[in-house]
Write a protein that holds these residues in place. Structure first.
Motif: not given
Length: 368
Positions: A77-89, A151-156
């Motif tokens: 995907i395009d990782w350069t911008g706002e990634i929540n728009a990609w990962l939320d759906p 910030d979105a709650g992902w865990l490393p």
């Protein structure tokens, strides 16, 4: 943006339009990882396919209706911008279909160290790890992706030493874009150049072949010598069949022979402009003829000829401590020139926290 299943043909067509995609994100990889259930997913902006990924699903022991959804070195995907728009759906789609968590590994760099920096770090008693030194280049996109995931709650999930259950966060790569064979040779250290010349002088011949049994016998020998657990022959047969069905040039076996004896063997995988040294094996006898260096040089030359941007030597640990056993791996790879690269690493998003905690406990107990 919506995420829906797509066919393997649609997924492959999308991959072919990209300059670089990990082979772990090709539809063929689902046929290699037979213990997982593979699913090709597509991101649509209206009616336009703008992203794709291979999700591998694995059930939780004793809770088979829930799965871990794993997108290794992806999605694309395009990782350069706002990634929540990609990962939320993506999260909405996977949770609705039984996933208790998502694990992914963004193909995004955070820092790069030159070969010269790595060499200096190994000789500096004040430096123990790559991360003790500032990168030659720090990637702002990588820093932003890391912050957004947290910030979105992902865990490393990537461990400190760089190796874990998943794929390594630290890698060693040789940039090839715009370079000639002479340029690459000049970037190598004296020992690597000497070993390549010695192999040629000794009459080592490298050819692309199909005899996986010969490779596997040498690979098992290497595993016994170097004390790691080898994969079965059937795994490699499945891997070659699946990747070649997708593209005849996707995967190649290289065999180095000296006076009729196979002294080294390697496997190269290529998708678009990215080539990977995937597996290697070498004979304990005749190591002085430098068959492994000959195989590496043959793969690098073929990658250059194919127009690749990068030759990927895969994982390293970030240790630069001469007393650590893993430092030999980076010392070997740094001789090729190139650069050490840190990626964002792997991250988990719990979708069903109770099931995720049970799974995490199971994995920890199994690892004891």
């Amino acid at each position: 943006m919506t995420v829906v299943p797509i066919s393997a043909a649609e997924h492959l067509a999308f991959v072919r339009r990209q300059r670089s995609v990990s082979f772990l994100q090709t539809p063929a990889w689902a046929h290699v990882k037979t213990e997982w259930r593979g699913e090709s997913l597509g991101w649509y902006d209206g009616r336009r396919l703008v992203g794709a990924g291979l999700a591998l699903h694995r059930p939780v022991p004793r809770l088979e209706r829930f799965t871990l959804a794993y997108l290794p070195e992806g999605p694309v995907i395009d990782w350069t911008g706002e990634i929540n728009a990609w990962l939320d759906p993506l999260a909405d789609r996977l949770k609705a279909h039984g996933a208790f968590a998502i694990r992914l590994g963004p193909p995004v760099r955070t820092a790069t160290w030159s070969a010269a920096q790595v060499k200096e770090g190994i000789t500096d008693p004040g430096v123990k790890r790559l991360t003790d030194m500032s990168g030659q280049r720090d990637d702002l996109v990588g820093a932003r992706v890391t912050a957004q995931l947290r910030d979105a709650g992902w865990l490393p999930q990537s461990p400190e030493n760089g190796f874990g259950v998943g794929h390594p966060q630290f890698k060693y790569e040789i940039p090839l874009a715009g370079k000639t064979e002479d340029d690459v040779l000049r970037g190598m250290n004296q020992l690597w150049r000497r070993n390549i010349k010695k192999a040629a002088k000794e009459g080592v011949e490298v050819a692309v072949g199909d005899d996986l049994k010969v490779f596997h016998d040498l690979y098992v020998h290497t595993a016994e010598r170097d004390r790691f657990t080898p994969r079965p022959l059937g795994y490699f047969e499945t891997m070659f069949a699946a990747l070649r069905a997708e593209d005849p040039e996707r995967i190649r076996l290289y065999l180095a022979r000296h006076r009729g004896d196979v002294v080294a063997a390697t496997i190269l995988v290529r998708v678009g402009a990215h080539a990977w040294y995937s597996y290697g094996a070498s004979s304990t006898r005749k190591r002085e003829v430098r068959g492994s260096n000959a195989c590496q040089w043959a793969m690098i030359r073929d990658s250059l000829a194919a127009g690749c941007d990068v030759y990927d030597l895969r994982g390293i640990t970030p240790t630069l401590d001469p007393d650590e056993p893993h430092v030999g791996l980076i010392q070997f790879k740094v001789g090729t020139g190139g650069q050490a690269v840190r990626y964002v690493g792997e991250w988990d998003l719990p979708l069903r926290p109770l099931v995720y905690r049970a799974f995490d406990l199971y994995i920890k107990r199994r690892g004891r």
